[in-house]
Write an enzyme that holds these catalytic residues in place. Structure first.
Site, short mmCIF file in Angstrom:
data_model
loop_
_atom_site.label_atom_id
_atom_site.label_comp_id
_atom_site.label_asym_id
_atom_site.label_seq_id
_atom_site.Cartn_x
_atom_site.Cartn_y
_atom_site.Cartn_z
CB SER A 144 -0.90 0.02 1.23
OG SER A 144 -1.61 1.25 1.33
CE1 TYR A 157 -4.10 -2.15 5.15
CE2 TYR A 157 -3.38 0.09 4.70
CZ TYR A 157 -3.77 -1.15 4.26
OH TYR A 157 -3.81 -1.40 2.90
#
Length: 311
Positions: A144, A157
């Site tokens: 990501s 995260y």
């Protein structure tokens, strides 16, 4: 006419039952790949299998809990038993929770470490012996942009995806050092409109569901980017090309980014870069791609019953 650059290639996709994993599977199938579909629950996998077959492709389902090393090893054996080899493995399964680092609970942190970190380790260490045995392979890890540019209130995260990025880079360097024909790629999307945002724990609002923030991709863009990468190797892929600017800004002007990033938070509808309604809005806007009359398309059918599945 669909490209067939992956014709006959055996591709294993984890987290294949929805969202990015489903899109990756369909775009690979549309280019001729044979799919091994893995996720915890069989029923949604069977729906994706139907879509693959509607495209004229081939797939089989292997229910797998990727947080359990033994189950991932069984997935490798099942794929090899079915097709004789594995040409590509996509570590896509993942999750998130939203809220401050201070409020992050040990239970949620442990869950996310197992899902985002150990699943990648299990997948990598389980498939590499098969790649060595057959003399080739391509490993794709879904990271990501948040692993390089941390977002507030999804800090844990971001930390797990930072691990995925560093792990992937180090592995690629090790494969090159050993002279192995094993390609290793990192795909770094921005936020993607998937059911991910419908069911993620939100500690700030004490419920499930979060808000899309920042540049938002569709799952089909991630699926297409992965299929492109499998056809033509690239070590790092950013499905949203302007995200390169964020990476440069973070490297050159970290203090500026510290002031900018609070405008992009997913736990509450606050900030100029955050949508005001939670969730993916999939009920109103089905998530592409769609399989319509045996063809893969990003355009929602005017008659929804023509599509094999709507998200």
């Amino acid at each position: 006419m669909a490209r067939k650059g992956l014709k006959g290639k055996v591709v294993v996709v984890t987290g294949a039952s929805s969202g990015n994993g489903r899109a990756i599977a369909l775009h690979c199938a549309d280019r001729g790949a044979k799919l091994v579909l893995a996720a915890r629950t069989l029923e949604p996998l069977l729906q994706v299998q139907e879509e693959v077959e509607a495209l004229g492709g081939e797939a089989f389902c292997a229910p797998t809990d990727v947080t359990e090393r033994a189950e991932v090893q069984e997935l490798v054996m099942a794929a090899v038993q079915r097709y004789g080899r594995i040409d590509a493995w996509v570590n896509n399964a993942g999750g998130a929770f939203f809220g401050s680092l201070e409020a992050s609970t040990p239970a949620l942190m442990d869950w996310l470490l197992r899902l985002n970190v150990y699943s990648v380790i299990h997948g990598t260490q389980s498939v590499l012996p098969q790649f060595r045995l057959q003399g080739h392979g391509h490993l794709v890890n879904i990271g990501s942009v948040a692993g390089r540019v941390a977002f507030p209130y999804m800090g844990f995260y971001s930390a797990t995806k930072a691990f995925v990025g560093a792990y992937t880079q180090a592995l690629r360097e090790e494969m090159l050092a050993e002279g192995l024909d094993v390609k290793v790629s990192l795909v770094m999307p921005t936020a993607v409109r998937t059911p991910f945002f419908d069911k993620a724990p939100n500690l700030s609002e004490k419920r499930l569901g979060a808000y899309l923030a920042g540049p938002v991709l569709e799952a089909t863009q991630v699926g297409r980017a992965v299929a492109d990468c499998l056809e033509r190797y690239r070590p790092v892929v950013l499905p949203y090309c302007p995200a390169k600017g964020l990476l440069v800004l973070q490297s050159l002007f970290p203090a500026l980014m510290d002031r900018l990033m609070p405008e992009f938070r997913s736990d509450r509808p606050e900030g100029m870069g955050t949508r005001k309604a939670p969730g993916s809005d999939a009920d109103e806007r089905p998530i592409p791609p769609f399989v319509v009359r045996g063809r893969l398309t990003d355009r929602a059918p005017r008659r929804p019953w023509l599509a094999r599945r709507r998200q």
